[in-house]
Design a protein around this motif. Structure first.
Motif, PDB file in Angstrom:
ATOM      1  N   ASN A   1     -13.999  90.646  64.216  1.00 46.96           N
ATOM      2  CA  ASN A   1     -15.162  91.382  64.724  1.00 46.96           C
ATOM      3  C   ASN A   1     -16.015  91.925  63.654  1.00 46.96           C
ATOM      4  O   ASN A   1     -15.952  92.415  62.710  1.00 46.96           O
TER       5      ASN A   1
ATOM      6  N   HIS B   1     -22.289  81.425  70.734  1.00 48.42           N
ATOM      7  CA  HIS B   1     -22.769  82.389  69.751  1.00 48.42           C
ATOM      8  C   HIS B   1     -21.703  83.316  69.213  1.00 48.42           C
ATOM      9  O   HIS B   1     -21.920  84.009  68.219  1.00 48.42           O
ATOM     10  N   THR B   2     -20.573  83.381  69.831  1.00 43.26           N
ATOM     11  CA  THR B   2     -19.523  84.237  69.301  1.00 43.26           C
ATOM     12  C   THR B   2     -18.905  83.586  68.075  1.00 43.26           C
ATOM     13  O   THR B   2     -18.929  82.374  67.890  1.00 43.26           O
ATOM     14  N   SER B   3     -18.381  84.406  67.216  1.00 39.01           N
ATOM     15  CA  SER B   3     -17.790  83.873  65.989  1.00 39.01           C
ATOM     16  C   SER B   3     -16.496  83.161  66.302  1.00 39.01           C
ATOM     17  O   SER B   3     -15.723  83.594  67.156  1.00 39.01           O
ATOM     18  N   LYS B   4     -16.280  82.084  65.607  1.00 35.06           N
ATOM     19  CA  LYS B   4     -15.107  81.277  65.893  1.00 35.06           C
ATOM     20  C   LYS B   4     -13.879  81.771  65.104  1.00 35.06           C
ATOM     21  O   LYS B   4     -12.775  81.286  65.300  1.00 35.06           O
TER      22      LYS B   4
ATOM     23  N   GLY C   1     -12.700  84.853  65.164  1.00 36.74           N
ATOM     24  CA  GLY C   1     -11.973  85.868  65.917  1.00 36.74           C
ATOM     25  C   GLY C   1     -12.086  87.239  65.290  1.00 36.74           C
ATOM     26  O   GLY C   1     -11.586  88.195  65.817  1.00 36.74           O
TER      27      GLY C   1
ATOM     28  N   GLU D   1     -25.156  81.409  80.879  1.00 28.56           N
ATOM     29  CA  GLU D   1     -25.020  82.559  79.992  1.00 28.56           C
ATOM     30  C   GLU D   1     -23.628  82.589  79.365  1.00 28.56           C
ATOM     31  O   GLU D   1     -23.478  82.927  78.176  1.00 28.56           O
TER      32      GLU D   1
ATOM     33  N   THR E   1     -23.597  79.957  76.545  1.00 25.90           N
ATOM     34  CA  THR E   1     -24.324  80.390  75.352  1.00 25.90           C
ATOM     35  C   THR E   1     -23.599  81.531  74.647  1.00 25.90           C
ATOM     36  O   THR E   1     -23.581  81.610  73.418  1.00 25.90           O
ATOM     37  N   ALA E   2     -23.000  82.415  75.399  1.00 25.25           N
ATOM     38  CA  ALA E   2     -22.249  83.510  74.786  1.00 25.25           C
ATOM     39  C   ALA E   2     -21.033  82.965  74.051  1.00 25.25           C
ATOM     40  O   ALA E   2     -20.673  83.455  72.970  1.00 25.25           O
ATOM     41  N   LYS E   3     -20.413  81.971  74.595  1.00 24.66           N
ATOM     42  CA  LYS E   3     -19.244  81.362  73.962  1.00 24.66           C
ATOM     43  C   LYS E   3     -19.637  80.654  72.675  1.00 24.66           C
ATOM     44  O   LYS E   3     -18.907  80.704  71.679  1.00 24.66           O
TER      45      LYS E   3
END
Length: 102
Positions: free
Chosen positions: A102, A95-98, A100, A88, A91-93
């Motif tokens: 928000n 799917h996060t925007s690169k 930075g 998890e 996958t969270a890493k």
């Protein structure tokens, strides 16, 4: 011929062992030695029975302990909680925007 006891003559009393207290009565060395021998024989008989029970109890307790120990290793090897948490996190890493933002 008829039995003598059936003719009304009294039967002789049978000799029975009477209970004695060796601390209160004066006993000969032979009597004390015989008492010790009998007590030792009774003690050996009881300890053999107890030894069997103790062995059975020990084996039962050992089987329970080994069962719990084995089950613990089995359940820990089947446990995939840490693998799921790591997956998890990956996958969270991803799917996060690169960027930075928000």
């Amino acid at each position: 011929m008829a039995d003598k006891s059936s003719q009304g003559e009294p039967k002789p009393e049978a000799n029975f062992a009477k209970r004695i207290d060796p601390t209160k009565e004066e006993l000969s060395r032979e009597q004390l030695q015989f008492i010790r021998q009998v007590e030792m024989a009774q003690w050996k008989k009881k300890t053999e029975k107890l030894r069997g029970r103790n062995v059975a109890t020990g084996l039962a307790i050992g089987a329970v302990v080994l069962g719990i120990y084995g089950y613990t290793f089995y359940s820990v090897s089947q446990e995939k909680i840490m693998d799921e948490i790591d997956e998890e996190a990956r996958t969270a890493k991803i799917h996060t925007s690169k960027t930075g933002a928000n």
